[in-house]
Design a protein around this motif. Structure first.
Motif, short mmCIF file in Angstrom:
data_model
loop_
_atom_site.label_atom_id
_atom_site.label_comp_id
_atom_site.label_asym_id
_atom_site.label_seq_id
_atom_site.Cartn_x
_atom_site.Cartn_y
_atom_site.Cartn_z
N GLU A 56 9.56 54.64 79.10
CA GLU A 56 8.78 55.12 77.95
C GLU A 56 7.32 55.40 78.28
O GLU A 56 6.44 55.31 77.42
CB GLU A 56 8.87 54.12 76.79
CG GLU A 56 10.29 53.92 76.27
CD GLU A 56 10.34 52.84 75.20
OE1 GLU A 56 9.50 52.88 74.29
OE2 GLU A 56 11.21 51.97 75.30
N ALA A 57 7.05 55.70 79.54
CA ALA A 57 5.67 56.04 79.90
C ALA A 57 5.32 57.40 79.30
O ALA A 57 6.09 58.35 79.43
CB ALA A 57 5.52 56.08 81.42
N GLU A 58 4.16 57.49 78.66
CA GLU A 58 3.72 58.77 78.09
C GLU A 58 3.12 59.66 79.16
O GLU A 58 3.17 60.89 79.06
CB GLU A 58 2.68 58.56 76.99
CG GLU A 58 3.19 57.87 75.74
CD GLU A 58 2.94 56.38 75.79
OE1 GLU A 58 2.62 55.87 76.88
OE2 GLU A 58 3.07 55.72 74.73
N TYR A 59 2.50 59.07 80.16
CA TYR A 59 1.90 59.84 81.25
C TYR A 59 2.69 59.53 82.51
O TYR A 59 2.89 58.37 82.87
CB TYR A 59 0.43 59.45 81.44
CG TYR A 59 -0.26 60.28 82.50
CD1 TYR A 59 -0.91 61.46 82.17
CD2 TYR A 59 -0.25 59.88 83.83
CE1 TYR A 59 -1.53 62.23 83.14
CE2 TYR A 59 -0.86 60.65 84.81
CZ TYR A 59 -1.51 61.81 84.46
OH TYR A 59 -2.11 62.57 85.42
N ARG A 60 3.16 60.57 83.15
CA ARG A 60 4.08 60.32 84.27
C ARG A 60 3.83 61.38 85.35
O ARG A 60 4.05 62.56 85.13
CB ARG A 60 5.52 60.41 83.76
CG ARG A 60 6.59 60.00 84.76
CD ARG A 60 7.95 60.17 84.11
NE ARG A 60 8.16 59.28 82.98
CZ ARG A 60 8.68 58.04 83.09
NH1 ARG A 60 9.03 57.58 84.27
NH2 ARG A 60 8.85 57.29 82.02
N THR A 61 3.34 60.95 86.50
CA THR A 61 3.26 61.84 87.66
C THR A 61 3.93 61.12 88.82
O THR A 61 4.43 60.01 88.67
CB THR A 61 1.80 62.17 88.05
OG1 THR A 61 1.16 60.97 88.48
CG2 THR A 61 1.03 62.78 86.91
N ARG A 62 3.91 61.77 89.96
CA ARG A 62 4.59 61.20 91.12
C ARG A 62 4.01 59.83 91.49
O ARG A 62 4.73 58.94 91.94
CB ARG A 62 4.42 62.17 92.30
CG ARG A 62 5.11 61.76 93.57
CD ARG A 62 4.98 62.86 94.60
NE ARG A 62 6.02 63.84 94.45
CZ ARG A 62 7.00 64.05 95.35
NH1 ARG A 62 7.05 63.33 96.44
NH2 ARG A 62 7.92 64.96 95.15
N HIS A 63 2.69 59.65 91.31
CA HIS A 63 2.05 58.43 91.80
C HIS A 63 1.51 57.52 90.70
O HIS A 63 1.01 56.43 90.99
CB HIS A 63 0.91 58.79 92.76
CG HIS A 63 1.36 59.65 93.89
ND1 HIS A 63 2.30 59.22 94.80
CD2 HIS A 63 1.05 60.92 94.25
CE1 HIS A 63 2.54 60.18 95.68
NE2 HIS A 63 1.80 61.22 95.36
N LEU A 64 1.56 57.97 89.45
CA LEU A 64 0.95 57.19 88.37
C LEU A 64 1.75 57.35 87.09
O LEU A 64 2.09 58.47 86.71
CB LEU A 64 -0.49 57.70 88.14
CG LEU A 64 -1.28 57.05 87.01
CD1 LEU A 64 -1.63 55.60 87.36
CD2 LEU A 64 -2.58 57.83 86.77
N GLN A 65 2.08 56.23 86.45
CA GLN A 65 2.74 56.28 85.15
C GLN A 65 2.01 55.33 84.21
O GLN A 65 1.64 54.22 84.62
CB GLN A 65 4.21 55.88 85.29
CG GLN A 65 5.00 56.85 86.17
CD GLN A 65 6.45 56.46 86.37
OE1 GLN A 65 7.00 55.68 85.60
NE2 GLN A 65 7.06 57.00 87.40
#
Lengths: 316, 279
Positions: A56-65
């Motif tokens: 349920e992460a709202e912000y999700r990239t390869r290295h940061l959630q």
């Protein structure tokens, strides 16, 4: 056989930016407290399992959630360790010596930046030194020579109070204030040699650590200090050091540029304290571009340039 | 997915000018301050790479840093935001086996390559890098030439960028296999409207006549020079020297000796002929 991991089962206690950290992993360039073990910690750093994904992460990239509803952050930079940050806890999943070197670096950089944002502090990418009763900040991108300049100033008696990331907050009476993180500087071997410090003065503790920790022995104290000036070191090299003053809206823009990992700030959701601190720094603090010299033997010239500026600003 | 458009140049081939023109086009032809270009990201810049990767790369031994630029580009490409990002690079395009390490081909939409006559690059490069003309000419022919290896007091604010020789640099991008538009710097000088219009169309930026005309008019070299004299340019290495020199395509005739011209032609004649640069 005792591995590095086994050696770090003791907890180390630190006072950083007014917060008590208890860490299973030693923080590079920060001196542990002797008497901290019985006190309650604000931040605990411990080994543990860290998931590959944050549900349920709202912000999700390869290295940061980032999951904003509970402020939980999953960090998974390249090359190994993963970290889960939130609720006053940093859980580290790491294995092996290389991972420990990466964890040590992350604890005093990205992870510290996350903690600052979560607690409403504005982290700037820079160093801080004490001048009179104030803090002078030397900011700029990684690798531009901030620590070398801070070390040169320390040799002249100006105590370091932060190295790499400087947390700033607003004080109702004093305006923008810098919070001390460490009185030591992390220096590369070539900087140690270039400044003539002598290898025995610098502690290279961890295997794989590129930078050693130098304690100039100046004891600046642990209290917050009003920010009296901010210098942004340019990435370009120059033969002769020089200063260029900034004015107006350019100052606020430049503070934004030297804010530590702006992407983190955006991903975590803008904390209500962030912009007012940036604006106050831009409005109230003299800001200059600093073109630092490319050679160690010219660093004293940069220091003299700063002294003249501090005299003009009335802080020396 | 972020779409990444590359602007690749050998150093001193009009990168800064091109960045300003493109930023101006994006904003409808407005004047962009020489210190205020916000359109592009310099892909070797450590600060940018660290932010994409969420790590402090200065703490890593050089061998651990291999491939991290490519990983940063991939992180940007996959960050979940639909937008076009313009990235600049001075690096030569790597051999196919190493492309993933620096410019993962799947992340790149297209590339604009600005080529400039090496007879003009050499004096400008010498001035910018603080080298003698002969040393600069040597570096333009050096197959191992690289930027960003740090100085005494810095670990390096940029990741090292492998340039190779000027000839190899041009060839590497032409033969990269990417969708590449090669534009002569001299055409941007001499036939600005037509050249900038074609660049705008290639990169998907506004290409209306008045917008292109305004962008060119507001960023004439004499205006940039006046701005630099007034405000300084933060990208300049030497305060005492101008960053925006003549911008001319013919100044080399008075800057280079005949033997120096001959050395450049000998080293790069084949590629120079291809772009109409032989004297």
């Amino acid at each position: 056989m005792i591995s590095n991991m086994d050696r770090h089962t003791d907890m180390f206690t630190y006072l950083i930016a007014g917060q008590r950290w208890r860490s299973a992993i030693p923080l590079p360039g920060v001196v542990p407290l002797e008497d901290g073990c019985d006190s309650e910690a604000d931040i605990v750093v411990q080994h543990g399992e860290v998931p590959m994904e944050l549900a349920e992460a709202e912000y999700r990239t390869r290295h940061l959630q980032v999951r904003r509803r509970d402020g939980l952050v999953l960090l998974r930079p390249p090359l190994g360790p993963r970290y889960l940050v939130g609720g006053g806890r940093i859980v580290v999943e790491a294995a092996g010596d290389r991972d420990l070197a990466l964890v040590a670096s992350a604890l005093v950089s990205t992870l510290f930046g996350i903690v600052c944002y979560q607690r409403g502090l504005l982290p700037l990418q820079g160093n801080g030194v004490v001048v009179g009763d104030s803090a002078v900040l030397i900011a700029g991108a990684s690798g531009v020579g901030k620590s070398a300049l801070a070390a040169s100033l320390a040799l002249e008696g100006f105590a370091p109070i932060a190295d790499g990331v400087v947390p700033v907050t607003l004080d109702a009476r004093q305006g923008p204030v810098a919070l001390p993180t460490t009185e030591r500087l992390r220096l590369w071997p070539e900087t140690v040699a270039g400044l003539g410090l002598g290898g025995e003065a610098v502690d290279f503790p961890a295997e794989g650590a590129l930078r050693g920790s130098w304690d100039p022995g100046l004891n600046p104290g642990r209290g917050q200090r009003p920010v009296a000036a901010l210098y942004v070191v340019l990435p370009q090299r120059r033969t002769d050091p020089d200063l260029t003053p900034l004015s107006g809206s350019k100052k606020v823009g430049l503070v934004a540029e030297v804010t530590y990992r702006p992407l983190l700030q955006r991903a975590l959701g803008s904390h209500p304290a962030g912009f007012p601190i940036q604006a106050a720094l831009g409005r109230r603090v003299p800001i200059h571009y600093l073109a630092a010299p490319s050679r160690y033997e010219r660093l004293p010239d940069a220091c003299r340039l700063l002294y003249r500026n501090w005299e003009a600003l009335g802080i020396l | 997915m972020a779409k990444i458009n590359l602007i690749a140049t050998y150093p001193k081939s009009g990168t800064t000018w091109t960045r300003m023109l493109l930023d101006s086009l994006r904003q409808g032809g407005v004047g962009v301050g020489i210190n205020g270009v916000s359109l592009t990201v310099h892909l070797s810049y450590r600060y940018w790479i660290d932010e994409q990767l969420m790590m402090e790369t200065v703490d890593l031994p050089r061998e651990w840093q291999r491939g991290l630029q490519g990983r940063a580009l991939r992180a940007l490409h996959e960050d979940g935001t639909e937008r076009t990002v313009f990235g600049t690079s001075h690096a030569a395009y790597p051999d196919a086996s190493d492309a993933e390490l620096l410019f993962p081909p799947s992340t790149i939409e297209r590339a604009l390559y600005m080529v400039r006559n090496p007879l003009s690059v050499a004096p400008s490069y010498a001035d910018f890098m603080g080298l003698s003309l002969d040393r600069a000419i040597d570096q333009l022919a050096d197959p191992h030439n690289a930027l960003g290896v740090g100085t005494d007091t810095r670990h390096g604010s940029n990741f090292p960028a492998f340039l190779g020789s000027w000839s190899r640099h041009v060839r590497s991008w032409r033969e990269s296999g990417l969708e590449v538009m090669i534009v002569r710097y001299e055409d941007l000088l001499d036939d600005g409207h037509r050249t900038l219009t074609s660049i705008a169309r290639f990169l998907g930026l506004p290409d209306d006549g008045p917008v292109v005309e305004s962008a060119l008019g507001r960023h004439r070299f004499d205006r940039l020079q006046r701005q630099e004299a007034r405000d300084g340019f933060v990208g300049s290495h030497y305060r005492e020297k101008r960053f925006f020199r003549s911008g001319s395509s013919t100044a080399w005739r008075s800057e280079l000796s005949a033997p120096q011209v001959a050395r450049i032609v000998e080293a790069h004649g084949e590629e120079m002929a291809r772009y109409g640069y032989l004297p």
